[in-house]
Design an enzyme around this catalytic site. Structure first.
Site, PDB file in Angstrom:
ATOM      1  N   PRO A   9      22.562  54.402  43.355  1.00 51.71           N
ATOM      2  CA  PRO A   9      21.265  54.751  43.919  1.00 51.71           C
ATOM      3  C   PRO A   9      20.500  53.579  44.516  1.00 51.71           C
ATOM      4  O   PRO A   9      20.523  52.477  43.963  1.00 51.71           O
ATOM      5  CB  PRO A   9      20.498  55.330  42.722  1.00 51.71           C
ATOM      6  CG  PRO A   9      21.215  54.807  41.524  1.00 51.71           C
ATOM      7  CD  PRO A   9      22.638  54.687  41.920  1.00 51.71           C
ATOM      8  N   ASN A  10      19.882  53.864  45.637  1.00 48.32           N
ATOM      9  CA  ASN A  10      19.010  52.930  46.366  1.00 48.32           C
ATOM     10  C   ASN A  10      19.767  51.829  47.101  1.00 48.32           C
ATOM     11  O   ASN A  10      19.150  51.057  47.851  1.00 48.32           O
ATOM     12  CB  ASN A  10      17.949  52.315  45.433  1.00 48.32           C
ATOM     13  CG  ASN A  10      17.027  53.373  44.861  1.00 48.32           C
ATOM     14  OD1 ASN A  10      16.442  54.140  45.620  1.00 48.32           O
ATOM     15  ND2 ASN A  10      16.936  53.461  43.545  1.00 48.32           N
ATOM     16  N   ARG A  17      15.261  46.977  51.393  1.00 47.64           N
ATOM     17  CA  ARG A  17      14.767  47.027  50.021  1.00 47.64           C
ATOM     18  C   ARG A  17      14.659  45.626  49.418  1.00 47.64           C
ATOM     19  O   ARG A  17      15.678  44.939  49.266  1.00 47.64           O
ATOM     20  CB  ARG A  17      15.773  47.854  49.218  1.00 47.64           C
ATOM     21  CG  ARG A  17      15.515  47.932  47.756  1.00 47.64           C
ATOM     22  CD  ARG A  17      16.725  48.494  47.025  1.00 47.64           C
ATOM     23  NE  ARG A  17      16.438  48.611  45.618  1.00 47.64           N
ATOM     24  CZ  ARG A  17      17.365  48.728  44.681  1.00 47.64           C
ATOM     25  NH1 ARG A  17      18.645  48.746  45.002  1.00 47.64           N
ATOM     26  NH2 ARG A  17      17.019  48.813  43.421  1.00 47.64           N
ATOM     27  N   TYR A  22      17.559  41.264  47.013  1.00 52.89           N
ATOM     28  CA  TYR A  22      18.875  41.823  47.336  1.00 52.89           C
ATOM     29  C   TYR A  22      19.472  41.303  48.646  1.00 52.89           C
ATOM     30  O   TYR A  22      20.621  41.621  48.963  1.00 52.89           O
ATOM     31  CB  TYR A  22      18.776  43.364  47.378  1.00 52.89           C
ATOM     32  CG  TYR A  22      18.396  43.953  46.035  1.00 52.89           C
ATOM     33  CD1 TYR A  22      19.237  43.811  44.931  1.00 52.89           C
ATOM     34  CD2 TYR A  22      17.193  44.636  45.853  1.00 52.89           C
ATOM     35  CE1 TYR A  22      18.892  44.334  43.692  1.00 52.89           C
ATOM     36  CE2 TYR A  22      16.848  45.171  44.613  1.00 52.89           C
ATOM     37  CZ  TYR A  22      17.695  45.008  43.537  1.00 52.89           C
ATOM     38  OH  TYR A  22      17.358  45.524  42.306  1.00 52.89           O
ATOM     39  N   ASN A  73      29.144  49.080  42.030  1.00 54.07           N
ATOM     40  CA  ASN A  73      27.759  48.678  41.811  1.00 54.07           C
ATOM     41  C   ASN A  73      26.995  49.954  41.494  1.00 54.07           C
ATOM     42  O   ASN A  73      26.654  50.730  42.395  1.00 54.07           O
ATOM     43  CB  ASN A  73      27.157  47.984  43.036  1.00 54.07           C
ATOM     44  CG  ASN A  73      25.742  47.484  42.762  1.00 54.07           C
ATOM     45  OD1 ASN A  73      25.147  47.819  41.736  1.00 54.07           O
ATOM     46  ND2 ASN A  73      25.200  46.692  43.674  1.00 54.07           N
ATOM     47  N   ALA A  76      20.819  51.209  39.293  1.00 52.95           N
ATOM     48  CA  ALA A  76      20.056  51.419  38.057  1.00 52.95           C
ATOM     49  C   ALA A  76      20.828  52.234  37.020  1.00 52.95           C
ATOM     50  O   ALA A  76      20.545  52.133  35.817  1.00 52.95           O
ATOM     51  CB  ALA A  76      18.730  52.108  38.386  1.00 52.95           C
ATOM     52  N   GLU A  97      32.692  45.543  37.745  1.00 59.17           N
ATOM     53  CA  GLU A  97      31.246  45.806  37.838  1.00 59.17           C
ATOM     54  C   GLU A  97      30.610  44.744  38.732  1.00 59.17           C
ATOM     55  O   GLU A  97      30.834  43.548  38.543  1.00 59.17           O
ATOM     56  CB  GLU A  97      30.628  45.746  36.439  1.00 59.17           C
ATOM     57  CG  GLU A  97      29.120  45.941  36.447  1.00 59.17           C
ATOM     58  CD  GLU A  97      28.491  45.839  35.055  1.00 59.17           C
ATOM     59  OE1 GLU A  97      29.231  45.739  34.053  1.00 59.17           O
ATOM     60  OE2 GLU A  97      27.249  45.840  34.998  1.00 59.17           O
ATOM     61  N   HIS A  99      27.001  43.347  40.880  1.00 57.76           N
ATOM     62  CA  HIS A  99      25.566  43.382  41.186  1.00 57.76           C
ATOM     63  C   HIS A  99      25.249  42.282  42.173  1.00 57.76           C
ATOM     64  O   HIS A  99      25.769  41.160  42.047  1.00 57.76           O
ATOM     65  CB  HIS A  99      24.723  43.177  39.921  1.00 57.76           C
ATOM     66  CG  HIS A  99      25.010  44.203  38.884  1.00 57.76           C
ATOM     67  ND1 HIS A  99      24.541  45.494  38.966  1.00 57.76           N
ATOM     68  CD2 HIS A  99      25.786  44.153  37.768  1.00 57.76           C
ATOM     69  CE1 HIS A  99      24.990  46.187  37.936  1.00 57.76           C
ATOM     70  NE2 HIS A  99      25.758  45.402  37.196  1.00 57.76           N
ATOM     71  N   ARG A 106      16.758  38.802  35.115  1.00 59.24           N
ATOM     72  CA  ARG A 106      15.658  39.668  35.547  1.00 59.24           C
ATOM     73  C   ARG A 106      14.999  40.356  34.335  1.00 59.24           C
ATOM     74  O   ARG A 106      15.059  39.841  33.231  1.00 59.24           O
ATOM     75  CB  ARG A 106      16.195  40.673  36.578  1.00 59.24           C
ATOM     76  CG  ARG A 106      16.761  39.967  37.822  1.00 59.24           C
ATOM     77  CD  ARG A 106      17.218  40.950  38.873  1.00 59.24           C
ATOM     78  NE  ARG A 106      16.102  41.771  39.348  1.00 59.24           N
ATOM     79  CZ  ARG A 106      16.274  42.904  40.039  1.00 59.24           C
ATOM     80  NH1 ARG A 106      17.502  43.332  40.327  1.00 59.24           N
ATOM     81  NH2 ARG A 106      15.229  43.597  40.441  1.00 59.24           N
TER      82      ARG A 106
HETATM   83  C1  DQA Z   1      21.629  46.066  41.131  1.00 56.02           C
HETATM   84  C2  DQA Z   1      20.810  45.653  39.900  1.00 56.02           C
HETATM   85  C3  DQA Z   1      20.199  46.871  39.224  1.00 56.02           C
HETATM   86  O1  DQA Z   1      19.436  46.474  38.105  1.00 56.02           O
HETATM   87  C4  DQA Z   1      19.291  47.614  40.187  1.00 56.02           C
HETATM   88  O2  DQA Z   1      18.784  48.782  39.578  1.00 56.02           O
HETATM   89  C5  DQA Z   1      19.958  47.912  41.479  1.00 56.02           C
HETATM   90  C6  DQA Z   1      20.813  46.900  42.092  1.00 56.02           C
HETATM   91  C7  DQA Z   1      22.143  44.836  41.912  1.00 56.02           C
HETATM   92  O3  DQA Z   1      23.045  45.015  42.728  1.00 56.02           O
HETATM   93  O4  DQA Z   1      21.628  43.735  41.739  1.00 56.02           O
HETATM   94  O5  DQA Z   1      19.757  48.960  42.077  1.00 56.02           O
HETATM   95  O6  DQA Z   1      22.760  46.804  40.695  1.00 56.02           O
END
Ligand code: DQA
Length: 143
Positions: A9-10, A17, A22, A73, A76, A97, A99, A106
């Protein structure tokens, strides 16, 4: 080697964003770069994004027998999703995994990953390069 790259998501909002966290690259830029790197290494990568937990679960289930490894990835959902954890565990495919940000530097709620213990490893904090580093890790899985 066939890789499935999933973003949660997102992450479709990358580039717009919170660029200070990011980065400026869009998800399309990241996918293109991964595909170029994979082609140069004789691999293929199928890149997908969803804002829906269940769709990510379904894609992970369908990966069995169709891909050799997963780059994930989970956004959240990393911090909340037992369903994703169980899907990864059931898939019996090496899962990396990923990020963009260093989740451990964070907010404390980002320090916990529900999926880390069923993944081959975690790459966090290298911006868009995190995805490329995950592809490098997949190459080593082949050896
Ligand atoms: C994320 C880190 C997560 O905590 C966050 O909710 C994201 C992006 C990252 O790529 O740094 O949506 O996965």
């Amino acid at each position: 080697m066939k890789i499935l790259c999933l973003s949660g998501p997102n992450l479709n909002m990358l580039g717009l964003r919170e660029p200070g966290i990011y980065g400026a690259s869009s998800l399309e830029d990241i996918h293109q770069s991964l595909q170029d790197q994979a082609a140069a290494d004789g691999m293929s990568v199928d890149c997908r994004q969803s804002n829906h937990e269940g769709e990510l679960v379904t894609w992970i289930q369908q990966a069995r027998g169709n891909f050799d490894a997963i780059i994930l990835n989970a956004g959240a959902y990393t911090h909340t999703s037992i369903a994703l954890r169980d899907a990864i565990s059931a898939a019996e495919l090496p899962t990396i995994e990923v990020h963009l940000s260093n989740i451990h530097a964070r907010e404390t709620f980002r320090h916990t990953s529900m999926i880390a213990s069923v993944c081959a490893g975690q790459i966090a904090g290298f911006g868009s390069h995190s995805y490329r580093l995950a592809l490098e890790a997949c190459k080593d899985l082949k050896a």
